[in-house]
Design an enzyme around this catalytic site. Structure first.
Site, PDB file in Angstrom:
ATOM      1  N   HIS A  20      -3.043   9.022  -5.135  1.00 47.97           N
ATOM      2  CA  HIS A  20      -3.482   8.003  -4.166  1.00 47.97           C
ATOM      3  C   HIS A  20      -2.250   7.270  -3.654  1.00 47.97           C
ATOM      4  CE1 HIS A  20      -6.594   4.587  -3.221  1.00 47.97           C
ATOM      5  NE2 HIS A  20      -5.614   4.613  -2.335  1.00 47.97           N
ATOM      6  N   HIS A  22      -0.527   6.294   0.231  1.00 50.16           N
ATOM      7  CA  HIS A  22      -0.513   6.351   1.707  1.00 50.16           C
ATOM      8  C   HIS A  22       0.942   6.411   2.133  1.00 50.16           C
ATOM      9  CE1 HIS A  22      -4.782   4.999   1.982  1.00 50.16           C
ATOM     10  NE2 HIS A  22      -4.476   4.481   0.812  1.00 50.16           N
ATOM     11  N   HIS A 200     -12.109   6.392   0.114  1.00 48.61           N
ATOM     12  CA  HIS A 200     -11.958   5.077  -0.509  1.00 48.61           C
ATOM     13  C   HIS A 200     -13.356   4.478  -0.606  1.00 48.61           C
ATOM     14  CE1 HIS A 200      -7.755   5.530   0.421  1.00 48.61           C
ATOM     15  NE2 HIS A 200      -7.448   4.295   0.080  1.00 48.61           N
ATOM     16  N   GLU A 203     -13.602  -0.327  -3.516  1.00 47.23           N
ATOM     17  CA  GLU A 203     -12.367  -1.111  -3.679  1.00 47.23           C
ATOM     18  C   GLU A 203     -12.786  -2.583  -3.533  1.00 47.23           C
ATOM     19  OE1 GLU A 203      -9.470  -0.517  -0.535  1.00 47.23           O
ATOM     20  OE2 GLU A 203      -7.899  -1.615  -1.607  1.00 47.23           O
ATOM     21  N   ASP A 281      -0.760   3.571  -4.358  1.00 48.72           N
ATOM     22  CA  ASP A 281      -1.442   3.181  -3.110  1.00 48.72           C
ATOM     23  C   ASP A 281      -0.454   2.939  -1.963  1.00 48.72           C
ATOM     24  OD1 ASP A 281      -3.653   2.751  -1.561  1.00 48.72           O
ATOM     25  OD2 ASP A 281      -4.205   0.821  -2.420  1.00 48.72           O
ATOM     26  N   ASP A 282       0.100   1.742  -1.865  1.00 42.01           N
ATOM     27  CA  ASP A 282       1.059   1.392  -0.806  1.00 42.01           C
ATOM     28  C   ASP A 282       2.246   0.680  -1.470  1.00 42.01           C
ATOM     29  OD1 ASP A 282      -0.641   1.964   1.731  1.00 42.01           O
ATOM     30  OD2 ASP A 282      -1.949   0.751   0.460  1.00 42.01           O
TER      31      ASP A 282
HETATM   32  N1  HPA Z   1      -7.663   0.645   1.174  1.00 44.55           N
HETATM   33  C1  HPA Z   1      -8.089   0.944   2.395  1.00 44.55           C
HETATM   34  N2  HPA Z   1      -7.278   1.363   3.354  1.00 44.55           N
HETATM   35  C2  HPA Z   1      -5.983   1.496   3.081  1.00 44.55           C
HETATM   36  C3  HPA Z   1      -5.489   1.206   1.833  1.00 44.55           C
HETATM   37  C4  HPA Z   1      -6.384   0.775   0.825  1.00 44.55           C
HETATM   38  O1  HPA Z   1      -6.030   0.497  -0.341  1.00 44.55           O
HETATM   39  N3  HPA Z   1      -4.155   1.442   1.893  1.00 44.55           N
HETATM   40  C5  HPA Z   1      -3.871   1.876   3.137  1.00 44.55           C
HETATM   41  N4  HPA Z   1      -4.968   1.911   3.865  1.00 44.55           N
HETATM   42 ZN    ZN Z   2      -5.576   3.525  -0.611  1.00 43.60          ZN
END
Ligand code: HPA
Ligand code: ZN
Length: 333
Positions: A20, A22, A200, A203, A281-282
């Site tokens: 996971h 991006h 996703h 969350e 994630d990011d």
């Molecule tokens: N959630 C939803 N969209 C996203 C995320 C995330 O964690 N990271 C980048 N786009």
């Molecule tokens: Zn994500």
């Protein structure tokens, strides 16, 4: 019983898989600044420090606004190559041997960037990653769920020319108010074309979005999924079907899904037998790459070496690698 120093050593040394990530979320402030100059794209920050101090988020939407703004500096194939290559160098440092990365084509095509420019830049860096470091990878194309299904169909059509590079499709962006059923037909079409699906879900959104991702979008993995513990029946189903949940602890703290890492529910999920693993994630926005996520979470939740081992095994078991490659990595852990 191993002490935490031994566990940290183990985390740093063991081969890992990340599921996971991006790629646009690995855009470090330094590269953002460099590309803004190279492409003469204005960004509303005067210095790297100013960029970093803007990274205080109250929820997913407050992050997405800054994240899409940051992506505006990505213009040429070389930019997408550089972005991906920088992430690969981090993988090499963290001993990530396999990574499955998301990209968001619509956040670029909506600005007039060609689909081919994006995918070719990413793909060239991933091929180099394989030849230089032996790192393997898969690419998953995410649809932006705040957009209409029709515009997503246009992107799916463009992805058909790149089936050799793109293994699956996912769903990201603003979750609340954009339920999975909005994309039922799109995901059906993607599956018919041979793409695997992930989404996703859970969350920030409710457990129903996880149910609908499973039942309507036929996903093989749920990204995040941390809200599942609110629904006992859902937890039973996720366990019975062995559905992986790609959990991202530092992301959840930065986006205020949990107030602090000590209160994250990863350990509870692990103890229930859910197939969870840790991801970044990011990382450029959330304060750490994979090893930092694993180490911080281990400390905050007092994870044992056995817990960490299961997380890492799950990262391989849940990947889209073929069974014999999976088994070969699992035998090394
Ligand atoms: N959630 C939803 N969209 C996203 C995320 C995330 O964690 N990271 C980048 N786009
Ligand atoms: Zn994500």
């Amino acid at each position: 019983m191993k002490n935490s120093k031994d566990i940290i050593n183990y985390i740093n040394k063991i081969p890992k898989s990340e599921l996971h990530l991006h790629i646009e979320g690995s855009l470090e402030p330094e590269l953002m600044f460099k590309l803004s100059k190279r492409n003469k794209i204005e960004i509303p920050f005067k210095s790297i420090e100013e960029i970093k101090s803007a990274y205080n988020f109250s929820n997913l939407d407050s992050f997405l606004k800054i994240y899409y703004q940051g992506s505006n500096v990505l213009i040429t194939e070389e930019d997408f190559f550089d972005l991906t290559w920088e992430y690969i160098l981090r993988c090499n440092q963290d001993n990530i041997v396999h990574t499955e990365i998301f990209f968001d084509p619509q956040s670029h095509t909506e600005r007039g960037i060609k689909f081919n420019t994006i995918i070719n830049g990413i793909d060239k860096a991933l091929k180099k990653a394989n030849s230089e470091f032996g790192i393997t990878s898969k690419i998953i194309m995410c649809f932006l769920r705040h957009l209409e299904e029709e515009s997503c169909f246009d992107i799916l059509k463009q992805a058909l020319n790149h089936k050799d590079k793109i293994v699956g499709v996912g769903l990201d962006s603003s979750e609340k108010g954009n339920p999975p059923q909005k994309f039922k037909n799109l995901f059906e079409a993607a599956i018919k074309e041979g793409f695997v699906t992930v989404a996703h879900a859970g969350e920030e959104g409710p457990p129903e979005y996880i149910w609908d991702s499973l039942n309507l979008l036929k996903v093989k993995r749920i990204d995040h999924g941390v809200q599942c513990l609110k629904d006992k029946k859902l937890v039973e189903t996720l366990i019975k079907k062995n559905i992986p949940l790609t959990v991202c602890p530092l992301s959840n703290i930065k986006l205020c899904v949990f107030d602090k890492l000590e209160n994250h529910n990863l350990k509870k999920m692990l103890d229930k037998g859910l197939r969870v693993m840790v991801n970044s994630d990011d990382p450029a926005y959330f304060g750490g790459y994979l090893n930092t996520n694993l180490i911080e979470t281990t400390k905050a939740l007092n994870l044992s070496l056995e817990d960490v081992k299961i997380l890492i095994e799950n990262s391989f078991k849940s990947s889209f690698l073929d069974e014999s490659t999976k088994n070969s990595w699992l035998s090394k852990i």
